[in-house]
Design an enzyme around this catalytic site. Structure first.
Site, PDB file in Angstrom:
ATOM      1  N   LEU A  90       0.129   1.420 -22.983  1.00  0.00           N
ATOM      2  CA  LEU A  90       0.965   2.560 -23.399  1.00  0.00           C
ATOM      3  C   LEU A  90       2.350   2.526 -22.751  1.00  0.00           C
ATOM      4  CD1 LEU A  90       1.222   4.884 -20.976  1.00  0.00           C
ATOM      5  CD2 LEU A  90      -1.101   5.377 -21.656  1.00  0.00           C
ATOM      6  N   GLU A 103       5.676   4.938 -21.585  1.00  0.00           N
ATOM      7  CA  GLU A 103       6.064   6.304 -21.268  1.00  0.00           C
ATOM      8  C   GLU A 103       6.955   6.813 -22.401  1.00  0.00           C
ATOM      9  OE1 GLU A 103       7.485   6.884 -17.299  1.00  0.00           O
ATOM     10  OE2 GLU A 103       5.963   5.552 -16.482  1.00  0.00           O
ATOM     11  N   CYS A 159       6.291  -0.169 -14.215  1.00  0.00           N
ATOM     12  CA  CYS A 159       5.442  -1.284 -14.688  1.00  0.00           C
ATOM     13  C   CYS A 159       6.145  -2.638 -14.694  1.00  0.00           C
ATOM     14  CB  CYS A 159       4.917  -0.969 -16.086  1.00  0.00           C
ATOM     15  SG  CYS A 159       3.776   0.414 -16.066  1.00  0.00           S
TER      16      CYS A 159
HETATM   17  C1  UDX Z   1       6.090  -0.929 -20.416  1.00  0.00           C
HETATM   18  C2  UDX Z   1       5.418  -1.652 -21.587  1.00  0.00           C
HETATM   19  O1  UDX Z   1       6.238  -1.533 -22.758  1.00  0.00           O
HETATM   20  C3  UDX Z   1       4.036  -1.063 -21.853  1.00  0.00           C
HETATM   21  O2  UDX Z   1       3.381  -1.772 -22.877  1.00  0.00           O
HETATM   22  C4  UDX Z   1       3.228  -1.141 -20.577  1.00  0.00           C
HETATM   23  O3  UDX Z   1       1.960  -0.545 -20.758  1.00  0.00           O
HETATM   24  C5  UDX Z   1       3.966  -0.464 -19.425  1.00  0.00           C
HETATM   25  O4  UDX Z   1       5.275  -1.027 -19.271  1.00  0.00           O
HETATM   26  P1  UDX Z   1       7.363   1.415 -20.097  1.00  0.00           P
HETATM   27  O5  UDX Z   1       7.552   1.014 -18.666  1.00  0.00           O
HETATM   28  O6  UDX Z   1       6.924   2.798 -20.425  1.00  0.00           O
HETATM   29  O7  UDX Z   1       6.293   0.417 -20.802  1.00  0.00           O
HETATM   30  O8  UDX Z   1       8.784   1.221 -20.803  1.00  0.00           O
HETATM   31  P2  UDX Z   1       9.446   0.288 -21.921  1.00  0.00           P
HETATM   32  O9  UDX Z   1       9.704   1.084 -23.127  1.00  0.00           O
HETATM   33  O10 UDX Z   1       8.690  -0.973 -22.084  1.00  0.00           O
HETATM   34  O11 UDX Z   1      10.854  -0.009 -21.228  1.00  0.00           O
HETATM   35  C6  UDX Z   1      10.907  -0.684 -19.974  1.00  0.00           C
HETATM   36  C7  UDX Z   1      12.323  -0.812 -19.502  1.00  0.00           C
HETATM   37  O12 UDX Z   1      13.016  -1.780 -20.276  1.00  0.00           O
HETATM   38  C8  UDX Z   1      13.177   0.455 -19.567  1.00  0.00           C
HETATM   39  O13 UDX Z   1      13.930   0.549 -18.365  1.00  0.00           O
HETATM   40  C9  UDX Z   1      14.074   0.224 -20.767  1.00  0.00           C
HETATM   41  O14 UDX Z   1      15.304   0.916 -20.639  1.00  0.00           O
HETATM   42  C10 UDX Z   1      14.268  -1.279 -20.708  1.00  0.00           C
HETATM   43  N1  UDX Z   1      14.575  -1.901 -22.012  1.00  0.00           N
HETATM   44  C11 UDX Z   1      13.669  -1.857 -23.033  1.00  0.00           C
HETATM   45  C12 UDX Z   1      15.777  -2.582 -22.170  1.00  0.00           C
HETATM   46  O15 UDX Z   1      16.590  -2.666 -21.259  1.00  0.00           O
HETATM   47  N2  UDX Z   1      16.036  -3.196 -23.372  1.00  0.00           N
HETATM   48  C13 UDX Z   1      15.153  -3.165 -24.414  1.00  0.00           C
HETATM   49  O16 UDX Z   1      15.465  -3.755 -25.458  1.00  0.00           O
HETATM   50  C14 UDX Z   1      13.935  -2.479 -24.241  1.00  0.00           C
END
Ligand code: UDX
Length: 450
Positions: free
Chosen positions: A155, A157, A265
């Site tokens: 999942l 957030e 994560c």
């Molecule tokens: C992540 C994984 O997506 C999820 O499957 C796992 O269970 C937990 O870790 P999450 O930490 O909630 O989820 O956030 P996510 O939406 O994946 O974004 C992670 C980070 O990457 C954020 O800081 C976001 O700003 C950054 N991000 C995301 C980017 O910089 N560029 C992108 O294109 C996508």
């Protein structure tokens, strides 16, 4: 009631609360367990300790229907559950890249001697490969009727409820047909809705989560590496990402260049994965993850350097407005937040930074009490010499020069998430800088638009 299965969820963090409330909404009787009595009290009163859209409603519905309850008692959990889900955290170990599995270990060590009847203990936490096999041995020893399975959670957030109720895939790491049958019963609803149910070994299940997060982090750092090249070569990383993403073999998601990834994560999971591979003698295979991490962290320093440049070479006593504290929009989580790190770096360079965030101010104040915060955007922007957009909340991405020009003392903006259109800002006399775009490339966009 959904079948006769009764579930316990051990650990009331992000994952545990979401899993407990979602399972209750599917009709299961659920008992949530946490050692923190005050958190248990709040949850039983229907109060959510985190910000997650749609979750408070599910929590209250589960409590109201008598299907969901929280306790601090593992004895009660052992007597209640047919299936026990381990949802405790696995943070980065202090002073090491490895994962700290002590909460998962303690959870099983506390539960196992209390179990008196056949049950399935299901790990959902992200753990180093090999943890499940080790826990299974201890569990079987303490209670012969108890079996262990691993069922990682993917999942995100901000979309945690939808991700839990309609996941992309369900991974069942099992050692028997009985364990598989129980997990099929737990997840009957999403599987009937078309979610693939993939049965595999304990090790592959553990690896699947580490590998998925490593891939996502690598994709983000890849586009951020391209951003670094664009900055020196005069390219525009946003256009580049659109071009790459149009290839179905690459796909457009997770190609948003900018300040990079943070949160509870991705950063700690790639470090723990590389550390575990080294322990297993496969360190070279994941050596690239160190570079993925380094590229990611470099973006924070680059953003601070851009602010220094826009401030004219010194940030001493320069008023700076930082928009964003959460690690991503839609969340109040500030764990390993790139936005807060940038604010901290700028403060270290002498700037007077004021931070505004629509949801994460309380957590940010707790995590970094030494930084300055404003409850309103205007409060943060008033008198600023440089504005930085660090978390792309919709309200920040919708800002126009008309919103900020009357507030700031100097018209300098850094779009560290590639969320704004440079043209109107430049037309209104702002110096606009973004990651992944040289200043003259931004100016050329303005010229091209007329
Ligand atoms: C992540 C994984 O997506 C999820 O499957 C796992 O269970 C937990 O870790 P999450 O930490 O909630 O989820 O956030 P996510 O939406 O994946 O974004 C992670 C980070 O990457 C954020 O800081 C976001 O700003 C950054 N991000 C995301 C980017 O910089 N560029 C992108 O294109 C996508």
């Amino acid at each position: 009631m959904n079948g006769a299965l009764r579930l316990t969820v051990l650990g009331a963090g992000y994952l545990g609360i979401t899993h407990a409330a979602c399972m209750a909404s599917l009709g299961f009787g659920v008992l949530g367990v946490d050692t923190d009595g005050s958190k248990v009290g709040k949850l039983n009163a229907g109060r959510l300790p985190i910000y997650e859209p749609g979750l408070a409603e599910l929590l209250r519905a589960g409590l109201g229907a008598g299907r969901l309850r929280f306790t601090t008692s593992y004895a009660e959990a052992a007597a209640f559950g047919d299936v026990h889900f381990i949802c405790t955290g696995t943070p980065q170990q202090a002073g090491s890249d490895r994962a700290d599995t002590s909460q998962v270990d303690a959870c099983v060590a506390t539960l196992a001697p209390l179990l008196r009847r056949p049950c399935l203990v299901v790990g959902k936490s992200t753990v180093p490969v090999g943890t499940a096999r080790r826990l299974a041995a201890g569990l079987g020893h303490a209670c012969p009727g108890a079996e262990l399975a691993w069922n990682p959670e993917f999942l995100r957030e901000g979309t945690a409820v939808a991700d839990t109720l309609s996941p992309d895939r369900i991974v069942a790491g099992v050692t028997s047909g009985r364990a598989e049958a129980i997990l099929r019963q737990v997840y009957a609803r999403p599987v009937a809705g078309g979610t693939p149910f993939i049965v595999t070994s304990l090790e592959t299940a553990e690896l699947s989560k580490a590998a998925a997060n490593a891939f996502l982090a690598t994709k983000i750092s890849f586009i951020n590496a391209m951003a670094e090249v664009c900055e020196v070569a005069g390219g525009d990383v946003r256009a580049l990402a659109r071009i790459l993403g149009a290839d179905p073999r690459i796909g457009p998601s997770f190609l948003r260049a900018g300040l990079g990834f943070g949160g509870g994560c991705l950063p700690k999971d790639i470090r723990a994965f590389a550390a575990r591979a080294s322990e297993l003698g496969a360190g070279q295979a994941l050596a690239f993850l160190r570079e993925v991490d380094a590229i990611n962290l470099r973006r924070r320093v680059r953003t601070a350097d851009l602010a220094l440049e826009l401030a004219g070479g010194s940030l001493a006593e320069v008023p700076v407005c930082a928009l964003g504290a959460a690690f991503k929009p839609g969340s109040d989580d500030v764990r390993d937040s790139p936005a807060l790190d940038v604010a901290q770096i700028l403060t270290g360079m002498g700037a007077r930074v004021t931070i505004h965030d629509p949801a994460a101010l309380r957590g940010a104040r707790r995590a970094r009490p030494e930084l300055a915060y404003a409850r309103t955007l205007a409060g943060a922007a008033r008198g600023a010499h440089v504005v930085l957009l660090l978390t792309e909340w919709p309200a920040f991405a919708a800002l126009t020069p008309g919103d900020l020009s009357p507030l700031v003392a100097r018209r300098n903006i850094i779009d560290a998430r590639g969320a704004l259109d440079p043209v109107p800002w430049q037309q209104h006399g702002w110096r606009y800088r973004a990651l992944g775009m040289a200043e003259d490339a931004a100016a050329a966009m303005r010229a091209a638009t007329g």
